[in-house]
Scaffold this motif. Structure first.
Motif, short mmCIF file in Angstrom:
data_model
loop_
_atom_site.label_atom_id
_atom_site.label_comp_id
_atom_site.label_asym_id
_atom_site.label_seq_id
_atom_site.Cartn_x
_atom_site.Cartn_y
_atom_site.Cartn_z
N GLU A 1 -7.53 6.15 -1.39
CA GLU A 1 -7.58 7.05 -2.55
C GLU A 1 -8.94 7.70 -2.70
O GLU A 1 -9.03 8.87 -3.08
N SER B 1 -5.82 0.49 -0.51
CA SER B 1 -5.39 1.66 -1.29
C SER B 1 -6.59 2.36 -1.93
O SER B 1 -6.64 3.59 -1.97
N VAL C 1 2.22 1.83 -3.40
CA VAL C 1 1.17 2.39 -4.26
C VAL C 1 1.00 3.88 -3.99
O VAL C 1 0.85 4.69 -4.91
N THR C 2 1.05 4.26 -2.71
CA THR C 2 0.94 5.66 -2.33
C THR C 2 2.04 6.50 -2.97
O THR C 2 1.79 7.58 -3.51
N THR D 1 -3.94 -0.57 8.85
CA THR D 1 -3.82 -1.65 7.86
C THR D 1 -3.70 -2.99 8.56
O THR D 1 -4.34 -3.98 8.17
N ASN E 1 0.93 10.69 -3.77
CA ASN E 1 0.08 11.30 -2.75
C ASN E 1 0.86 12.33 -1.95
O ASN E 1 2.08 12.39 -1.99
N HIS F 1 0.83 -1.21 0.00
CA HIS F 1 0.00 0.00 0.00
C HIS F 1 0.87 1.26 0.00
O HIS F 1 0.58 2.23 -0.73
N THR G 1 -1.61 4.83 9.52
CA THR G 1 -2.03 3.99 8.41
C THR G 1 -1.51 2.57 8.57
O THR G 1 -2.21 1.59 8.28
#
Length: 453
Positions: free
Chosen positions: A444, A440, A384-385, A405, A390, A381, A401
């Protein structure tokens, strides 16, 4: 152990810990005065050496001495290289250089007395027995960081002024990012940056425009009684002499409105236009030799294009997305993530139906996978961020986070491994990716909703 930890569940320690957190997260932002400025130093100096002396009782004398020496170093300009290195390497921290803060050092004697008094107590009170010292210790560690965490601020790249009316004398040391210029009963305030009440989803021109929407009112409230707003429609032209040059400005009421020109040594170095306090149209910048060095195009206060010049020729052009464009691209990113999530879910369903036999694993390995794989989910994740670009995650958001998670995906892995049961080894990877993508997508969508407001 409970007796050894008694100093951190004593009334003075809990009181100072509570005041420290209250001051850092509410009082400083709301009141921002001399009391709130010193309260964090007093409370922090009280609880910090007590906390570490409880953990390392053999070194408590050294801890108190080291605390005093480090506080002197921290409040001096000599600590700036360390702060810069730490902020660039780990996470951003800040502190204000103010030698008057050293008057808080005598509180260390009160901390020493409180520590000795609590360690010689023979028994805990009834209310102390009900308090978990480990939870208090965790809160104390959190408070040590929060007192030096970076403030949420909005800086202004172009000159930003407001015009107010007052006959009062202004204490110029109250706000370090404000500069004052007197014109009889008129007061011009130059603002370099402004504190924000919360962490913005994105530091951009849209956020900047929102921060200065009622800037004249915000500054008048900060300066207090006797400072008054100027009614809209009142036009005022002024030449303001600053260290950067002479700024020729036009105010409509208390806001910049019209042409802005900065001259230095008789040459124009900045020329632009304001509409109700925000930049508009094309701003031109020249160097000290009078040569064009750059142009910035604004649309409704948001930069859309930046051009750099050399010898009056364009050498670089950057196009910048407005908030509307950022929102549109974020929506596209969410659609792509949902598409990937759907594809992986289809693969898992296909594997489950095709494989008749269940994957055999020892119970110990199942437990290890259920405990470890949530950490892998968070790593994916986080990747991906970073990939999606971001915005400005600070250390609180990253840790929060990670914990969230783990708490969500750990039970899901137990359900998957012990309940549904796997059909192929590759399914471990697919489930990990599935949960990471699901988390994610959730984050998002939350970012998209905040950006779209």
């Amino acid at each position: 152990m409970q007796k050894r930890l008694s100093p951190i569940i004593s009334f003075p320690f809990l009181l100072c810990l509570g005041l420290l957190i209250l001051n850092d997260f509410y009082l400083k932002t709301t009141y921002h005065n001399l009391v709130t400025g010193k309260l964090s130093d007093l409370c922090g100096l009280f609880i910090f050496p007590i906390f570490w002396s409880v953990l390392l009782p053999k070194y408590r004398s050294g801890i108190f001495i080291a605390t005093a020496l480090f506080f002197v170093y921290w409040k001096s300009t000599y600590s700036q290289p360390f702060i810069d290195f730490f902020s660039e390497t780990f996470f951003v921290i800040e502190r204000t250089v103010d030698l008057t803060d050293l008057f808080a050092l005598p509180i260390l004697f009160a901390a020493w007395f409180s520590l000795n008094r609590n360690q010689h107590k023979t028994a805990l009170t009834l209310w102390q027995k009900r308090i978990n010292p480990y939870i208090i210790a965790a809160i104390a560690i959190f408070s040590f960081y929060s007192t030096s965490k970076a403030r949420h601020t909005q800086r202004f790249d172009q000159p930003q002024y407001v015009l107010l009316k007052t006959d009062n004398l202004i204490d110029t040391i109250d706000y370090e990012h404000l500069q004052y210029y007197r014109f009889d009963s008129l007061l011009v305030v130059k603002i370099e940056e402004i504190d924000l009440s919360k962490h913005p989803i994105k530091y951009d021109d849209y956020n900047k425009n929102a921060a200065i929407k009622n800037l004249d009112y915000s500054i008048s409230q900060m300066l207090g009684n006797g400072v008054h707003l100027i009614n809209p429609g009142t036009i005022t032209y002024l030449n303001i002499k600053t260290p950067e040059g002479v700024d020729s400005v036009r105010f409509n009421g208390g806001r910049l409105d019209g042409k802005f020109i900065r001259k230095k040594n008789g040459r124009i170095i900045i020329a632009g236009l304001y509409k109700n306090g925000i930049e508009d149209s094309i701003w031109a910048f020249q160097n000290d030799n009078g040569e064009l060095s750059g142009k910035v195009t604004f649309v409704n206060g948001e930069r859309t294009k930046i051009q750099l010049f050399k010898n009056n020729s364009v050498i670089k052009t950057d196009h910048i997305n407005t908030r509307k464009e950022v929102v549109r691209y974020k929506l596209i990113q969410i659609v792509i993530l949902i598409f990937l999530f759907t594809g992986i879910a289809f693969v898992l369903i296909k594997n489950y139906r095709q494989a008749a036999e269940k994957l055999q694993m020892k119970k110990l390995w199942k437990w290890i996978l259920c405990i470890v794989l949530p950490l892998v989910v968070w790593c994916i994740h986080f990747a991906v961020t970073l990939l999606l670009g971001n915005y400005h995650y600070d250390i609180f958001i990253v840790y929060g986070t990670a914990i969230l998670t783990y708490l969500i995906t750990c039970p899901l892995f137990f359900i998957t491994v012990f309940g549904i049961q796997l059909r192929k080894q590759i399914d471990l990877l697919w489930y990990t990716l599935l949960f990471a993508l699901a988390f994610s997508i959730w984050i998002e969508i939350d970012i998209y909703l905040e950006l779209a407001v």
